[in-house]
Design an enzyme around this catalytic site. Structure first.
Site, PDB file in Angstrom:
ATOM      1  CG  ASN A   8      -3.869  -4.444   3.238  1.00 30.23           C
ATOM      2  OD1 ASN A   8      -3.334  -4.375   2.149  1.00 30.23           O
ATOM      3  ND2 ASN A   8      -3.181  -4.417   4.362  1.00 30.23           N
TER       4      ASN A   8
ATOM      5  NE  ARG B  94      -2.013  -1.378   3.476  1.00 26.90           N
ATOM      6  CZ  ARG B  94      -2.282  -1.040   4.724  1.00 26.90           C
ATOM      7  NH1 ARG B  94      -3.385  -0.384   5.012  1.00 26.90           N
ATOM      8  NH2 ARG B  94      -1.461  -1.352   5.696  1.00 26.90           N
TER       9      ARG B  94
END
Length: 91
Positions: free
Chosen positions: A36, A18
């Site tokens: 996520n 990320r």
């Protein structure tokens, strides 16, 4: 300008995916977000010029050094995200 949502599967959580995606997207001048998902995948939305979004999606197929991307799904979206790029809480 185009908007795509991608879902990336493989070893993509716990490897900095990320943060890496946020840096890549900002460097390309894209808007969107990354998060996520509970099933172990990473979902992201990228909005910007078509060539820059395509470049970002190509980067996502590799991911950061510790990631192992097995599958990347891409879906064109009709609604662009808010301006800027952010890491969202997981879903």
């Amino acid at each position: 300008m185009v908007t795509f949502r991608v879902v990336v599967a493989g070893r993509v959580q716990g490897v900095g995916y990320r943060v890496w995606a946020e840096r890549q997207a900002r460097a390309l001048g894209l808007s969107g977000w990354v998060r996520n998902l509970a099933d172990g995948t990473v979902e992201a939305v990228f909005h910007g010029p078509a060539d820059k979004v395509d470049e970002m999606i190509s980067h996502c197929r590799r991911g950061p050094d510790r990631a192992r991307v097995e599958v990347l799904e891409r879906h064109e979206e009709s609604e662009p995200p808010p301006a800027g790029f952010q890491i969202r809480p997981g879903a």
